[in-house]
Design a protein around this motif. Structure first.
Motif, mmCIF file in Angstrom:
data_model
loop_
_atom_site.group_PDB
_atom_site.id
_atom_site.type_symbol
_atom_site.label_atom_id
_atom_site.label_comp_id
_atom_site.label_asym_id
_atom_site.label_seq_id
_atom_site.Cartn_x
_atom_site.Cartn_y
_atom_site.Cartn_z
ATOM 1 N N LYS A 1 0.832 -1.207 0.000
ATOM 2 C CA LYS A 1 0.000 0.000 0.000
ATOM 3 C C LYS A 1 0.871 1.263 0.000
ATOM 4 N N GLU A 2 1.883 1.248 0.886
ATOM 5 C CA GLU A 2 2.763 2.416 0.999
ATOM 6 C C GLU A 2 3.502 2.670 -0.313
ATOM 7 N N LEU A 3 3.982 1.593 -0.929
ATOM 8 C CA LEU A 3 4.701 1.756 -2.200
ATOM 9 C C LEU A 3 3.765 2.291 -3.284
ATOM 10 N N MET A 4 2.594 1.680 -3.395
ATOM 11 C CA MET A 4 1.684 2.068 -4.486
ATOM 12 C C MET A 4 0.975 3.396 -4.230
ATOM 13 N N SER A 5 1.167 3.962 -3.027
ATOM 14 C CA SER A 5 0.622 5.299 -2.768
ATOM 15 C C SER A 5 1.540 6.398 -3.297
ATOM 16 N N CYS A 6 2.763 6.045 -3.659
ATOM 17 C CA CYS A 6 3.691 7.048 -4.200
ATOM 18 C C CYS A 6 3.172 7.533 -5.552
ATOM 19 N N PRO A 7 3.383 8.799 -5.866
ATOM 20 C CA PRO A 7 2.752 9.376 -7.055
ATOM 21 C C PRO A 7 3.134 8.712 -8.381
ATOM 22 N N ASP A 8 4.367 8.177 -8.473
ATOM 23 C CA ASP A 8 4.788 7.602 -9.761
ATOM 24 C C ASP A 8 4.817 6.074 -9.765
ATOM 25 N N ILE A 9 4.286 5.450 -8.730
ATOM 26 C CA ILE A 9 4.265 3.975 -8.665
ATOM 27 C C ILE A 9 2.853 3.488 -8.992
ATOM 28 N N ASP A 10 2.758 2.770 -10.106
ATOM 29 C CA ASP A 10 1.441 2.436 -10.666
ATOM 30 C C ASP A 10 1.114 0.953 -10.598
ATOM 31 N N GLY A 11 1.695 0.269 -9.609
ATOM 32 C CA GLY A 11 1.379 -1.147 -9.488
ATOM 33 C C GLY A 11 2.602 -1.922 -9.059
ATOM 34 N N GLY A 12 2.535 -3.244 -9.217
ATOM 35 C CA GLY A 12 3.642 -4.073 -8.766
ATOM 36 C C GLY A 12 3.875 -5.266 -9.678
ATOM 37 N N LEU A 13 5.131 -5.684 -9.750
ATOM 38 C CA LEU A 13 5.482 -6.949 -10.395
ATOM 39 C C LEU A 13 5.961 -7.846 -9.257
ATOM 40 N N ILE A 14 5.218 -8.935 -9.055
ATOM 41 C CA ILE A 14 5.341 -9.694 -7.814
ATOM 42 C C ILE A 14 5.901 -11.082 -8.082
ATOM 43 N N GLY A 15 6.974 -11.452 -7.399
ATOM 44 C CA GLY A 15 7.531 -12.792 -7.541
ATOM 45 C C GLY A 15 6.994 -13.711 -6.463
ATOM 46 N N GLY A 16 7.755 -13.861 -5.396
ATOM 47 C CA GLY A 16 7.423 -14.811 -4.328
ATOM 48 C C GLY A 16 5.987 -14.728 -3.833
ATOM 49 N N ALA A 17 5.524 -13.512 -3.606
ATOM 50 C CA ALA A 17 4.183 -13.343 -3.028
ATOM 51 C C ALA A 17 3.068 -13.599 -4.046
ATOM 52 N N ALA A 18 3.423 -13.896 -5.296
ATOM 53 C CA ALA A 18 2.395 -14.184 -6.309
ATOM 54 C C ALA A 18 2.069 -15.671 -6.379
ATOM 55 N N LEU A 19 2.771 -16.467 -5.569
ATOM 56 C CA LEU A 19 2.602 -17.921 -5.646
ATOM 57 C C LEU A 19 1.562 -18.455 -4.669
ATOM 58 N N LYS A 20 0.861 -17.543 -4.011
ATOM 59 C CA LYS A 20 -0.244 -17.926 -3.115
ATOM 60 C C LYS A 20 -1.397 -16.969 -3.375
#
Ligand code: PGA
Length: 249
Positions: free
Chosen positions: A218-237
Motif C-alpha cells: 500500500k505504501e509503495l503504491m501510494s507514491c505518485p509515480d508507482i502504478d502497481g507491482g510486479l510480484i515474484g514470491g508473493a504471487a505464488l499464493k
C-alpha cells in the motif's frame, strides 16, 4: 488517470497441474480481477494453455515471462509472440533482471523483443533496475537512464508497461523504501518525457518490483509515480497475491 496494474511473475515455479490449482485460488482470492486494479499472472510457458483454460470467464489477464523477437525460424528452444497470442496470452515480461543476469539479455535484445511484442499486439512489461554494486557505486541514475533509453529507443509507448525492479530487492526480502522507489520512478518518468514528450510520459504505467508483499504494497503504491507491482514470491499464493491487488485499490 493511470490504472494500477499488479502482475504475478511465477518464474520457474509450478507444473501445469499445480498451475490449475493456483489459478483457481487466485480467482477466488482476487475477486476474479474485477476490481479497480488490472490483474495479470505470468506462469511458465508450459502452464500457459492450462492457465488460459482455468482463467476462462475471469478478468485476470494472462502473460508470459519471455519471448523471442523473430516471427519464426530455426531458433531451437525459443517461443514467438504468435505462439503466445494463439494461447490467449496478452502480456509478456521483457528483460527481467534474471534474464539479463543469467541468460545474457541486453538492452538491444530488450528493444527488439519490445518492438516485436507490440507489433504482435502483446502488452510488454519491460523491466529495468540497478544492482547493489551499481547503487553503492553511485551509478544508479546512469544505469536507469541507459536501460530506459536503449531498451525503449524507437518504441511506440501506447501500451507499454514498465517495471522498476532494483536487483538487490528481488527475492531478498529487502524492499526499496517508498522514497527510494519513488525517486527512481520519477527519474524514469523524466527520462520518458525527454524521449517521448510529457503527455506520453504521464500515461505510461511504472510498476515497482522487488519483495513487494501485502504489508508493504500500500505504501509503495501510494507514491505518485508507482502504478502497481510486479510480484515474484508473493504471487505464488492466492491470498498474498490478492492482498497486494487490494492494496492497490
Ligand atoms: P520478488 O520478485 O517479489 O520475489 O522479489 C519480483 C520479480 O523478480 O519480479
Amino acid at each position: 488517470m493511470r490504472r494500477k496494474i499488479v502482475a504475478g511473475n511465477w518464474k520457474m515455479n509450478k507444473t501445469a497441474t499445480e498451475a490449475a490449482a493456483l489459478v483457481a485460488d487466485i480467482r477466488k482470492a482476487a475477486n476474479d480481477g474485477n476490481g479497480p486494479v488490472e490483474v495479470v499472472i505470468c506462469p511458465p510457458f508450459t502452464d500457459l494453455k492450462t492457465a488460459a483454460e482455468a482463467l476462462k470467464g475471469s478478468s485476470i489477464g494472462l502473460g508470459a515471462q519471455n519471448m523471442h523477437w523473430k516471427a519464426d525460424g530455426a531458433y531451437t528452444g525459443e517461443i514467438s509472440a504468435a505462439m503466445l497470442k494463439d494461447l490467449g496470452v496478452k502480456y509478456v515480461i521483457i528483460g527481467h533482471s534474471e534474464r539479463r543476469q543469467y541468460f545474457a539479455e541486453t538492452d538491444e535484445t530488450v528493444n527488439l523483443k519490445t518492438k516485436a511484442a507490440i507489433a504482435a499486439g502483446l502488452v510488454p512489461i519491460v523491466c529495468i533496475g540497478e544492482t547493489l554494486d551499481e547503487r553503492q557505486g553511485g551509478k544508479m541514475e546512469q544505469v536507469i537512464v541507459t536501460q530506459t533509453k536503449a531498451g525503449l529507443a524507437g518504441v511506440d509507448m501506447a501500451t507499454v508497461v514498465l517495471a522498476y525492479e532494483p536487483v538487490w530487492a528481488i527475492g531478498t526480502g529487502l524492499t526499496a523504501t517508498p522514497a527510494q522507489a519513488q525517486e527512481v520512478h520519477a527519474l524514469i518518468r523524466k527520462t520518458l518525457a525527454e524521449m517521448f514528450g510529457a503527455d506520453t510520459a504521464a500515461k505510461v504505467r511504472i510498476q515497482y518490483g522487488g519483495s513487494m508483499k501485502p504489508d508493504n504494497a500500500k505504501e509503495l503504491m501510494s507514491c505518485p509515480d508507482i502504478d502497481g507491482g510486479l510480484i515474484g514470491g508473493a504471487a505464488l499464493k492466492g491470498d498474498s497475491f490478492a492482498g497486494i491487488v487490494s492494496a492497490g485499490a
